[in-house]
Design a protein around this motif. Structure first.
Motif, PDB file in Angstrom:
ATOM      1  N   LYS A 180      37.773  53.957  36.658  1.00  0.00           N
ATOM      2  CA  LYS A 180      38.261  52.774  35.927  1.00  0.00           C
ATOM      3  C   LYS A 180      38.557  53.099  34.475  1.00  0.00           C
ATOM      4  O   LYS A 180      39.420  52.494  33.853  1.00  0.00           O
ATOM      5  CB  LYS A 180      37.225  51.644  36.018  1.00  0.00           C
ATOM      6  CG  LYS A 180      37.057  51.061  37.418  1.00  0.00           C
ATOM      7  CD  LYS A 180      36.041  49.933  37.410  1.00  0.00           C
ATOM      8  CE  LYS A 180      35.978  49.222  38.773  1.00  0.00           C
ATOM      9  NZ  LYS A 180      35.607  50.142  39.862  1.00  0.00           N
ATOM     10  N   GLN A 181      37.810  54.041  33.908  1.00  0.00           N
ATOM     11  CA  GLN A 181      37.996  54.391  32.504  1.00  0.00           C
ATOM     12  C   GLN A 181      38.848  55.660  32.373  1.00  0.00           C
ATOM     13  O   GLN A 181      38.852  56.507  33.256  1.00  0.00           O
ATOM     14  CB  GLN A 181      36.644  54.631  31.813  1.00  0.00           C
ATOM     15  CG  GLN A 181      35.662  53.483  31.930  1.00  0.00           C
ATOM     16  CD  GLN A 181      34.844  53.533  33.223  1.00  0.00           C
ATOM     17  OE1 GLN A 181      34.955  54.480  33.995  1.00  0.00           O
ATOM     18  NE2 GLN A 181      34.017  52.521  33.443  1.00  0.00           N
ATOM     19  N   GLU A 182      39.550  55.778  31.268  1.00  0.00           N
ATOM     20  CA  GLU A 182      40.313  56.985  30.976  1.00  0.00           C
ATOM     21  C   GLU A 182      39.559  57.830  29.963  1.00  0.00           C
ATOM     22  O   GLU A 182      38.619  57.373  29.317  1.00  0.00           O
ATOM     23  CB  GLU A 182      41.702  56.623  30.427  1.00  0.00           C
ATOM     24  CG  GLU A 182      42.573  55.880  31.417  1.00  0.00           C
ATOM     25  CD  GLU A 182      43.949  55.556  30.865  1.00  0.00           C
ATOM     26  OE1 GLU A 182      44.533  56.437  30.186  1.00  0.00           O
ATOM     27  OE2 GLU A 182      44.428  54.426  31.075  1.00  0.00           O
ATOM     28  N   GLY A 183      39.982  59.078  29.816  1.00  0.00           N
ATOM     29  CA  GLY A 183      39.366  59.951  28.831  1.00  0.00           C
ATOM     30  C   GLY A 183      38.087  60.594  29.337  1.00  0.00           C
ATOM     31  O   GLY A 183      37.846  60.699  30.540  1.00  0.00           O
ATOM     32  N   ALA A 184      37.254  61.004  28.386  1.00  0.00           N
ATOM     33  CA  ALA A 184      36.064  61.786  28.721  1.00  0.00           C
ATOM     34  C   ALA A 184      34.872  60.948  29.153  1.00  0.00           C
ATOM     35  O   ALA A 184      33.922  61.480  29.724  1.00  0.00           O
ATOM     36  CB  ALA A 184      35.678  62.657  27.519  1.00  0.00           C
TER      37      ALA A 184
END
Length: 449
Positions: free
Chosen positions: A62-66
């Motif tokens: 659901k989340q982007e990035g690290a």
């Protein structure tokens, strides 16, 4: 100053040759204590295919990035959390019908590494493209004993009608040496072991196998004296590394020998040789193949690997995880919650087998890192949702650090319809392959470094 150990040093015996892992003694600079550095490690790439798409809600973070949370399907990769990227938004245009009607499963495999749109035929006039692994092998494969390794858990076929008028050659092969030349995969662990660790000549190999079978000897028994001589010449750090490697070889060999025997069941079925040499349980079959991929990479026997868990449209069941229905039938879930839950179990099972490989590669030190640090491994499918048969927003994962070229541990979302071949073009360039376009690529994939 003593001469450095050749990178191509092998242990030899009767009809047997065993390549060595990368040792510190193979670096000339390592012999200079004041300025020593670990030997440089080569870069490798691999491609791992699963059929019938994915239950995407349990795949896509659901989340982007690290700071993304691992969804359920990827939970088995938690120990390697910082060693891979999830790539969302990539598309395989060659797998779409483009007027050819049904056959998405066969097209999804045929196009997965070629980026091409295969000719619809179940006859001898097959036509596809050259796959990324084979294109790379043609240019850089000469640096290793095997230009590439084509592996899997289900046998390849070269003819027949497997999917709505598409040849079985499309459905069961993802490596293509030329437009009309699919490369069959090896699925027998014993045959792969023999290929990796035996054979200076055909005659010597047959003689060695005959002696081994008669006296139940290991391949290591044949190279024992050579190994002892080398062991005495090595510094302590390399002795430990050599011992660990030889232990791993013997462990795999023992497990293959065990897989060749059915054992005695509770019903009293007698022990007798298993003709195929392929374990009945998919978990053990997969682990043996993953262990030998690790050994092949560790010894620099090959830097290019392709692996198909099962063929396109596979309808095998998975009783080991409580799934009695066929995979393909379940993938046409019609939004049934039960079928989607079963598909998610199969997806998780496949990812767990891939996680086993990543852990094995991470456990082997090489140069300034591990084997996994010097790899670029693509895992995924040419279908997104098996019920829709769509080929955009594919489930794609890129594992490994690419020898420092990849910033891993992230979820990267690309604009939908971004060609999957953009990733392959970038990977080939990192490997030193001369290419400015591949398949339907329109650029190299950004944001990986």
């Amino acid at each position: 100053m003593p001469n450095p150990l050749s990178r191509r040093t092998i242990l030899r015996g009767l009809g047997v040759s065993i390549a060595l892992p990368l040792l510190e003694s193979m670096s000339p600079s390592r012999l200079l204590a004041a300025t020593s550095k670990p030997a440089a490690a080569p870069l490798r790439m691999g491609f791992f295919y699963v059929p019938n798409g994915m239950h995407m809600p349990d795949w896509t973070p659901k989340q982007e990035g690290a700071k993304f949370e691992l969804p359920e399907t990827l939970a088995g990769l938690s120990e390697c959390r910082d060693k891979f990227n999830v790539l969302t938004g990539l598309t395989l245009d060659g797998a779409y019908a483009h007027g050819d009607g049904g056959g998405d499963h066969a097209r999804s495999v045929a196009a997965f590494l070629t980026g091409a749109h295969p000719r619809k035929t179940n006859g001898a006039d097959i036509q596809n493209g050259v796959s990324v692994d084979q294109l790379a092998a043609q240019q850089i494969g000469g640096a290793t004993r095997f230009g590439s390794l084509e592996l899997g858990l289900e046998a390849s076929a070269q003819s027949g009608n497997c999917d709505s008028g598409y040849s079985c050659a499309y459905a069961s092969n993802m490596s293509w040496r030329g437009p009309t030349n699919p490369v069959a995969k090896e699925i027998d662990p014993r045959a792969l072991f023999d290929r990796l660790f035996e054979g200076q000549t055909v005659k010597a190999t047959r003689r060695a196998k005959s002696v081994r079978e008669k006296y139940r000897k290991s391949v290591l028994d044949f190279v024992q004296e050579d190994a002892k001589r080398l062991h005495q010449k090595l510094p302590e750090i390399d002795r430990r590394k050599l011992d660990e490697y030889l232990y791993a070889v013997r462990d795999v060999e023992k497990r293959i020998a065990g897989a060749d025997r059915l054992g005695i069941s509770e019903e009293g079925v007698p022990d007798y040789p298993r003709p195929s040499g392929v374990p009945r349980q998919m978990v053990e079959h997969s682990k043996l193949m993953m262990d030998m991929i690790t050994l092949a990479i560790q010894t620099d026997s090959s830097r290019i690997v392709s692996f198909m868990f099962t063929n396109a449209g596979s309808n095998r069941s998975y009783p080991e995880i409580g799934v009695s229905e066929g995979h393909h039938e379940l993938s046409h879930h019609g939004k049934s919650k039960h079928k989607q839950a079963q598909i998610a179990k199969i997806n998780r099972f496949h990812v767990d087998q891939f996680a086993y490989l990543l852990k094995r590669l991470s456990s082997v030190s090489e140069g300034e890192g591990t084997l996994l640090d010097h790899c670029m491994l693509v895992y995924g499918s040419g279908i997104s949702d098996g019920d829709r048969h769509n080929h955009d927003d594919l489930p794609i994962l890129l594992a490994g650090s690419g020898a420092g070229r990849i910033q891993s541990g992230r979820h990267l979302r690309y604009e939908n319809k971004t060609p999957l071949c953009n990733l392959y073009l970038w990977m080939m360039q990192q490997m030193g392959v001369q290419a400015d376009k591949f398949g339907d690529s329109n650029a190299v994939l950004p944001n990986l470094t």
